[in-house]
Scaffold this active site. Structure first.
Site, PDB file in Angstrom:
ATOM      1  N   GLU C  29      43.234  51.646  33.964  1.00  0.00           N
ATOM      2  CA  GLU C  29      42.324  50.582  33.540  1.00  0.00           C
ATOM      3  C   GLU C  29      40.964  51.200  33.214  1.00  0.00           C
ATOM      4  O   GLU C  29      40.381  51.900  34.056  1.00  0.00           O
ATOM      5  CB  GLU C  29      42.134  49.556  34.658  1.00  0.00           C
ATOM      6  N   GLU C  61      48.596  46.767  37.652  1.00  0.00           N
ATOM      7  CA  GLU C  61      48.822  48.049  38.325  1.00  0.00           C
ATOM      8  C   GLU C  61      50.289  48.442  38.378  1.00  0.00           C
ATOM      9  O   GLU C  61      50.633  49.615  38.276  1.00  0.00           O
ATOM     10  CB  GLU C  61      48.228  48.042  39.739  1.00  0.00           C
ATOM     11  N   PHE C  84      40.730  51.940  42.128  1.00  0.00           N
ATOM     12  CA  PHE C  84      40.363  52.188  43.529  1.00  0.00           C
ATOM     13  C   PHE C  84      41.671  52.381  44.297  1.00  0.00           C
ATOM     14  O   PHE C  84      42.622  51.621  44.068  1.00  0.00           O
ATOM     15  CB  PHE C  84      39.612  50.994  44.139  1.00  0.00           C
ATOM     16  N   ASP C  86      42.459  51.426  46.992  1.00  0.00           N
ATOM     17  CA  ASP C  86      42.801  50.165  47.659  1.00  0.00           C
ATOM     18  C   ASP C  86      43.768  49.306  46.846  1.00  0.00           C
ATOM     19  O   ASP C  86      44.432  48.435  47.401  1.00  0.00           O
ATOM     20  CB  ASP C  86      41.536  49.337  47.895  1.00  0.00           C
ATOM     21  N   HIS C 130      37.578  47.904  48.739  1.00  0.00           N
ATOM     22  CA  HIS C 130      37.180  49.001  47.849  1.00  0.00           C
ATOM     23  C   HIS C 130      36.687  50.215  48.630  1.00  0.00           C
ATOM     24  O   HIS C 130      35.831  50.954  48.149  1.00  0.00           O
ATOM     25  CB  HIS C 130      36.060  48.540  46.894  1.00  0.00           C
TER      26      HIS C 130
HETATM   27  C1  TPP Z   1      44.053  44.738  41.435  1.00  0.00           C
HETATM   28  C2  TPP Z   1      42.707  45.081  40.887  1.00  0.00           C
HETATM   29  N1  TPP Z   1      42.616  45.836  39.792  1.00  0.00           N
HETATM   30  C3  TPP Z   1      41.427  46.184  39.288  1.00  0.00           C
HETATM   31  C4  TPP Z   1      40.251  45.765  39.887  1.00  0.00           C
HETATM   32  C5  TPP Z   1      38.900  46.223  39.355  1.00  0.00           C
HETATM   33  N2  TPP Z   1      38.230  45.152  38.634  1.00  0.00           N
HETATM   34  C6  TPP Z   1      37.374  44.314  39.250  1.00  0.00           C
HETATM   35  S1  TPP Z   1      36.846  43.084  38.254  1.00  0.00           S
HETATM   36  C7  TPP Z   1      37.746  43.697  36.959  1.00  0.00           C
HETATM   37  C8  TPP Z   1      37.746  42.961  35.652  1.00  0.00           C
HETATM   38  C9  TPP Z   1      38.321  41.613  35.811  1.00  0.00           C
HETATM   39  O1  TPP Z   1      38.354  40.945  34.602  1.00  0.00           O
HETATM   40  P1  TPP Z   1      38.501  39.371  34.540  1.00  0.00           P
HETATM   41  O2  TPP Z   1      39.727  38.950  35.273  1.00  0.00           O
HETATM   42  O3  TPP Z   1      38.432  38.993  33.116  1.00  0.00           O
HETATM   43  O4  TPP Z   1      37.269  38.811  35.358  1.00  0.00           O
HETATM   44  P2  TPP Z   1      35.726  39.050  35.054  1.00  0.00           P
HETATM   45  O5  TPP Z   1      35.311  40.257  35.808  1.00  0.00           O
HETATM   46  O6  TPP Z   1      35.571  39.196  33.590  1.00  0.00           O
HETATM   47  O7  TPP Z   1      35.058  37.833  35.582  1.00  0.00           O
HETATM   48  C10 TPP Z   1      38.433  44.835  37.316  1.00  0.00           C
HETATM   49  C11 TPP Z   1      39.345  45.597  36.420  1.00  0.00           C
HETATM   50  C12 TPP Z   1      40.393  44.975  41.046  1.00  0.00           C
HETATM   51  N3  TPP Z   1      39.325  44.537  41.727  1.00  0.00           N
HETATM   52  N4  TPP Z   1      41.614  44.630  41.506  1.00  0.00           N
END
Ligand code: TPP
Ligand code: TPP
Ligand code: MG
Ligand code: MG
Lengths: 335, 314, 335, 314
Positions: C29, C61, C84, C86, C130
């Protein structure tokens, strides 16, 4: 006392708690209408409690577990069955990051009553994806109670305690135990978390064994008693988290020798933790190095010729303990 | 749908509350007072307020990692939320977890998860309990556009459909998941995924609080009555970075500019003024919020840090 | 020697291997176009290798990891980044039942070249979802190589070895190390799996430390040297599976005292395994119980007042070691 | 599509091979010679043969837990497959894993997984490698109806769509996942799920090898050319239990009867006879297979068990 099987004991525990409390429900693949549980554990429950409380699901482990998490956030007491413990990887995040952490993370706003039943262990040739003992993995995740009933009595008492604990419980059942009978009283009884039991007293050696390995330990002790005059104390901690360190300590103080016997893989197993605790806390009691007996560090092969080399069979355990004590067949320990 | 003046002013107040609250969080973050990451929904307030306001006290929410707006609107005390964000004992979760994972049981907020997609399976369980306990409540399960690519989303849609669960899936579509545009991750619109599972779906202009409110209200009524899932997708934009300290080079300047011109708060203000509301009335609201935020800051920064207690170990 | 950061070292390792071999790709990602990796590790790689080899993915994932598994079944050498560590729970089945088992299960028809990069550890307030150090969990799964580079030199050398190992590698990076600089030669070098290093020699006490805790161990040793005259031998095993047992044994033979220092939770951590091995194999060398220093058994709290109580800070480590040795500040060990 | 006599006879031979092979496995299982569980596809041979035969040697498969048919058709040596099932050293995987998880690299069989849904993410990686290496191959990813409820299915559909991967998702829909009818688990037809992701989908009568073959051939051609994913759903029925020892009380007797009347092998035989093929010719095929199976049994049961070797430890 009447004797019932481990499977029946589990069923009784669920049925009794379900009769007492509407909030207790069972969720899983094929637990109800069609199959009554892959190992028949929920036979009759669907008929008694109906589809609203014995809930068959699509093949979607993440959401099966999530159903339990969500319902327990709402104050229910769900029991989730993952058909084989090996499938827990599919919904592992639920365990790692939600089930184990919500009570803490929420600042104690929530106290999840959630039991996750996990049939594990070799079933004799069930192979790498249907045979694993995974308790070693889960002990490393703070926030989980890890329960490993070793016979019908234990199974019933521990499951009843687990259902209303207010903390999440991973309840590891063993496939080889389901058909095994033992005495279970008709009247209510409870087994607390974190209190082990002395399966059999002895003063030459302590074996800490869990789940099906308690059966193996009993068998092995009998043989070593007969053939080598060794008096083994067998301890079943019942729950590895929390762990009854005191019980183990008292035994080691008496015997000065500790063997830990489990079916999970050696590296990072519960034996590692018990050995580490022993070497921190009971260092002065120990005459001998701590000995771990466990599965070899490979996947569990299907074929019997390999499986029996990988998992700890009674034959291997006897041999390893003899080696450990410097004994041969026929040589008495007091010689 | 008719919007009374009182309702519109209330909406404005709630949006301003969220905006000022998060500006304060941002400020505290730049001052180093907030630990870890915070995800701000500045720019998305119409989506938060419009989708949460139609819920009743008895209803439940599962907010996102960018969930201050959802949580505040559901009733979270700004003092205790801010205290949580700066890690104080008086925080909603005793200061343990901060911005990204706050739970607020008193207001039926069942907790935000730092793991994207974790909310979907949990939503099914919450819906199941509501159903089994024959409650009149419903659940709003929030998620972002990017998160709709987690397989758990489909599982939850399927269970909600099969089991007739009273869940509204609320997508806050801000076009991006971190640095990646939704269109680079999926060709299917988020609401089309839900539609596959036989549920009523709506899309809303997430910069227009009235549009979101109207559509969400319709769904709330329907779901409460019919005990079936539904979904709403709100198109909106986050003005700031993904987390507090992201320079967001991945977004074209014109895009940002265009969306900023649709600022949901300015938009509602303009409308109110057009409807004859006096500027002073609006200023009064802002002053009131200013006071609240000042109070929250004092409360939060004045509170103690929690102390470790061995009983926390499990 | 020039100094570069841990993050740069990782990037160099990837870039060099990608230049050599078309089969090396990076999947994850936000590793490419928009973000260049959540911690900037892949900065510049997208520009050099393009979207076909630096592959941004949807937030999924399971399928990110699966992309790596499938491509490695086809003979490629994918590097998968889980943003991460996690989040690995989301795709845990892939690790538990496929990545770790395919080489064995296929009867050696396949030899997966698959590296899974896992940024872990506390980043200072990143909270329970995290901040985790999960190596304790994974050591219990046979079939995985577990690598924990502790500085830039290690990071580059170990990543290069991992990419073509023919066995799956879990490559645990630590967020607090990314910005840390150390000497890294311009020319090629390799670090083998299973060979630890002596970070610093000493004969009063052995500390086995991994990942960021090597930094802590260095700091602590310096202080204890100065304030208590203790000469600590710090060992960085580099890889915990396979583990350089011999190196640890030699050190313990010299010092008779063993401390294991890790950031993961205490129970079932790698310290448990090392302590168990020590108490099995080096029993006769040990003068003192084996001591584990690790995170407390709770989720990692966000708030600093709790986080610093949970994870092993230099202050706590100094204190615990003084306790262990029966020392007070100012009291020399040789007294 | 024209079916030559030779092709039809070849199909019959392959279906009979699978049937006899599995009857042998069943027999060995009841004799206790097979350890662990075996999942048999007796009744589903037309789906296996019809969907696998159109693939070329250079194409790849990911079979299911009920995958003997798929694996045999892709070229697995029956001797070595049977040896694997009874856990012998000469087995495809050195006897280590048996029926449910055999890999057969020589025939581009990348392995069956005992974990339902695990094949989908792996399929994406295989498709990605085919694409990046600019190979002419395609991949057939097999799965059951029940397995289509795993979230990973959607993730894989999405990636395959976004990345233009040459994957054919092949659903063997035998109506049940263990004891649970598909309709009790999902209201959406399996192929509709794939259709959402812009791919060509086909349904086939999985008791009619010609229908499956024809449709799969069309997809193979298309996918090979256009380098885009596709899906086929084959409706069929397993005559035996979920695993060798399941009494299957969950299936209505009439349902079983009805499907047995559509036995794919009998069906093709009848057609061949109608087309003027002599019974003897059919008998000859059966005799040939009988010989093969006899040989396989001898080979498998005559082979040694593997011996544990410490280098297996990791
Ligand atoms: C399982 C997981 N994968 C990746 C992340 C890292 N991460 C946190 S927010 C985010 C983007 C999320 O996008 P969206 O669902 O559109 O929500 P937004 O942040 O735009 O509000 C990512 C990739 C995470 N927290 N959990
Ligand atoms: C993740 C996972 N969940 C559950 C199972 C147990 N299981 C094995 S086969 C099966 C039914 C599968 O149904 P379907 O996909 O329709 O395939 P079929 O068996 O009908 O060929 C189940 C539930 C498993 N092996 N893996
Ligand atoms: Mg977004
Ligand atoms: Mg099926």
């Amino acid at each position: 006392m009447r004797e019932i099987t481990y499977g029946e004991a589990l069923r009784e525990a669920m049925a009794e708690e379900m009769r007492k409390d509407e909030d207790v429900i069972l969720i899983g693949e094929d637990v109800g209408k069609g199959y009554r549980g892959c190992f028949g554990v929920s036979t009759g429950l669907f008929e008694e409690f109906g589809p609203e409380r014995i809930i068959d699901t699509p093949i979607s482990e993440n959401t099966i577990l999530g159903s339990g998490i969500g319902a327990s956030l709402m104050g229910m007491k769900p029991i989730v069955e993952i058909m084989f413990a090996d499938f827990i990887g599919v919904c592992f995040d639920g365990i790692l990051n939600q089930v184990s952490k919500i009570n803490f993370m929420s600042g104690d706003q929530f106290n999840l009553n959630l039991v996750i039943r996990l049939p594990g262990g070799s079933g004799g040739g069930t192979g790498p994806h249907h045979s694993q003992c995974l308790e070693g993995i889960f002990q490393s995740i703070p926030g989980l109670n890890i329960v490993l009933p070793s016979n019908a009595y234990e199974a019933k008492g521990l499951l009843k305690t687990s259902i209303s604990l207010g903390k999440p419980v991973l309840f590891f059942e063993h496939k080889k135990l389901y058909k095994l009978k033992s005495g279970v009283p008709e009247q209510e009884y409870a087994i607390p978390m974190g209190k082990g039991r002395i399966v059999q007293e002895g003063d030459d050696l302590t074996i800490v064994a869990v789940s099906y390995m308690v059966e193996v330990a009993k068998k092995v002790s009998e043989q070593l008693k007969k053939e080598n005059g060794v008096n083994i104390e067998v301890i079943d901690p019942r729950t590895v988290v929390p762990l009854d360190t005191e019980l183990i300590g008292n035994s080691v103080e008496k015997t000065s020798k500790l063997v830990i016997l489990e079916e999970g893989p050696l590296r990072g197993g519960i034996g590692a933790e018990v050995a580490a605790i022993a070497s921190e806390k009971f260092f002065d009691f120990l005459d001998y190095p701590v000995k771990r007996i466990a599965s070899k560090n490979t996947p569990i092969p299907m074929t019997p010729s390999l499986e029996k080399e990988v998992i700890p069979t009674p034959e291997r355990v006897v041999e390893e303990i003899r080696d450990f004590l410097g004994l041969k067949k026929g040589l008495l320990i007091k010689d | 749908m008719e919007f009374s003046k009182a309702l519109l002013l209330d909406m404005l107040e709630k949006m301003v509350l969220i905006r000022r609250f998060e500006e304060k969080v941002y400020q505290l973050a730049t001052r180093g007072v907030v630990h870890g990451s915070v995800h701000l929904c500045i720019g998305e307030e119409a989506a938060s307020v419009g989708s949460t306001m139609p819920l009743e006290k008895k209803d439940y929410i599962l907010p996102t990692h960018r969930g201050h707006g959802q949580g505040l609107q559901k009733g979270a005390d700004p003092n205790r939320l801010l205290a949580e964000i700066v890690g104080r004992k008086e925080g909603l979760c005793k200061g343990r977890v901060g911005s990204m994972h706050f739970f607020d049981k008193d207001n039926n907020n069942l907790g935000a998860q730092g793991i994207l997609g974790a909310q979907f399976p949990i939503a099914v369980g919450v819906g199941l309990a509501i159903k089994l306990k024959k409650m009149d409540s419903i659940l709003a399960c929030y998620f972002g556009d990017g998160t709709s690519n987690q397989g758990t989303f489909f599982e939850a849609l399927n269970f909600a459909d099969m089991w007739d669960l009273p869940i509204i899936f609320v997508c806050i579509n801000n076009l991006y998941g971190m640095g990646t545009h939704y269109e680079d991750t999926c060709n299917i619109k988020v609401h089309q995924k839900a539609k596959l599972y036989n549920m009523e779906v709506k899309t809303a202009d997430g910069t227009d609080v009235k549009d979101v409110y109207k559509k969400m209200s319709g769904l709330v009524k329907k779901v409460r009555k019919e005990r079936r899932p539904a979904m709403i997708e709100c198109y909106t934009y986050r003005f700031l970075g993904h987390s507090a300290f992201d320079n967001r080079p991945y977004r074209p300047k014109e895009e940002v500019k265009e969306w900023k011109s649709k600022d949901p708060i300015k938009r509602l203000e303009a409308e109110l003024v057009q409807q004859g509301i006096k500027e002073e009335e609006i200023e009064k609201i802002k002053d009131k919020i200013e006071e609240i935020i000042k109070g929250s800051e004092e409360f939060a920064l004045g509170a103690d840090f929690p102390i470790f207690d061995p009983s926390m170990e499990t």
